[in-house]
Design an enzyme around this catalytic site. Sequence first.
Site, PDB file in Angstrom:
ATOM      1  N   ARG A 182       0.830  -1.207   0.000  1.00 51.34           N
ATOM      2  CA  ARG A 182       0.000   0.000   0.000  1.00 51.34           C
ATOM      3  C   ARG A 182       0.861   1.252   0.000  1.00 51.34           C
ATOM      4  NH1 ARG A 182      -2.803  -0.255   5.196  1.00 51.34           N
ATOM      5  NH2 ARG A 182      -3.610   1.795   4.614  1.00 51.34           N
ATOM      6  N   SER A 197      -5.818  -2.709   8.886  1.00 51.63           N
ATOM      7  CA  SER A 197      -4.416  -2.707   9.298  1.00 51.63           C
ATOM      8  C   SER A 197      -4.279  -2.473  10.801  1.00 51.63           C
ATOM      9  CB  SER A 197      -3.649  -1.623   8.528  1.00 51.63           C
ATOM     10  OG  SER A 197      -2.290  -1.605   8.909  1.00 51.63           O
ATOM     11  N   LYS A 202      -4.390  -5.372  16.702  1.00 51.61           N
ATOM     12  CA  LYS A 202      -5.078  -5.244  17.987  1.00 51.61           C
ATOM     13  C   LYS A 202      -5.934  -6.479  18.279  1.00 51.61           C
ATOM     14  CE  LYS A 202      -3.273  -1.354  19.034  1.00 51.61           C
ATOM     15  NZ  LYS A 202      -2.279  -1.289  20.120  1.00 51.61           N
TER      16      LYS A 202
END
Length: 442
Positions: A182, A197, A202
């Site tokens: 990206r 992303s 997380k």
Amino acid sequence: MQSQPVEVCAAATDGWLAQEVIRRKRDGGALASGDIQRFVAGIADGSLCEGQVAAFAMAVCIRGMSLDERIALSTAMRDSGQVLRWNLPGPVVDKHSTGGVGDCVSLVLAPLLAACGCYVPMISGRGLGHTGGTLDKLQSIPGYNLQPSALQLREVVAAVGCAIIGQTADLAPADRRLYGIRDVTATVESIDLITASILAKKLAAGLDVLVMDVKSGNGAFMVATQDAQALADSIVAVANGAGVRTRALVTDMSQPLARSAGNALEVAEAIALLQGQVRSPRLWEVTLALGAEALVAAGRAGNPVAAREQLLHAWHSGAALARFQQMVAALGGPADLVQRPGHYLAQAPIQRPVWPAASGQVEAIDTRAVGMAVVLLGGGRRRPDDNLDLSVGFRDLAFVGEAVGRQRPLGWVHAASETAAETAAQALRNAYFLGTGGQSVC
């Protein structure tokens, strides 16, 4: 003449074709969860070539994704590597910021939450562009282990309540490859891909609760408030859809958050705040607001008022400071860092005030320019492999509404040389706007 290597893209397996998934998204169609999972698996194991991954990213960037697609993409990227599982007597909580200048909230918030009964395995990143990274700040602490083993991470979190570390190679590997592509294909700005992303890492941390600090303003990646709100809404919807109780605040980054900008300098300010010294009311207020959201979402407080009372008690009692010191020592740092931060944190050889050209009141600050001045000093990266000078930056920065002049400088520059100090000082003057009409008189 030596032949050039030819990149081979994925072939059909069981009738499934990556190019058909790309075509469907290119034409505005919705992707099935199974197709997204297989595509992400191909990103992670390398069976998809860079051309296919880049085409997918561009198709998503242009056409967008539905909520169901975003959830499928985020969870597939989570599942591309190790997913941590916890067995702890309290909620597993984390916070993530989209980045800014002088944003050392994590260093204060993680031990505060730990002192309030939460467990915080905070996986953080390096600086990006003009923004500082939590890992770079922690690297200024001698001996601090940014990449502990999975066993050590578990032991520290269980014993101390918090551990701030870097992403390991086996957490969300698909995100690492997709992000790199990206970055060179003009698809970084896609809210769908940003959401996936952030959440891939997380969600892989095995969280019960996540609080997001989405920045807006001239020092943020999302300058416009409506763009920051759109990203916050997307992250909250996707993370909750993936089973993690998530809340988000959109906070201001139109001026530095702390009085300091620079790695060791921000660690020093964070320690001072944990010791009870509020140099920046803005930094303290954002920390408390995020902490209150986390405690309510985690079920540790019934409402934000009660949550703030818990946080303030942990601060006033010294419990949060103690947790920070225990975390540093458990991860290899000095056991007396909070007693002698000046002894351990790197000190720049040149330290001097930056005076404005004329007296006035600060009306506005080009926050991105302040961050870039830190980069020019060597405190941030121009190239991914740059070594940082962890001692450089600015301290005692003036905020909007404050008077500067003969008695009060714009701040102090910390530099490796007189030449670097003067260049950075002029950059800081140019970033400050004093007086009326928005005209700089610095």
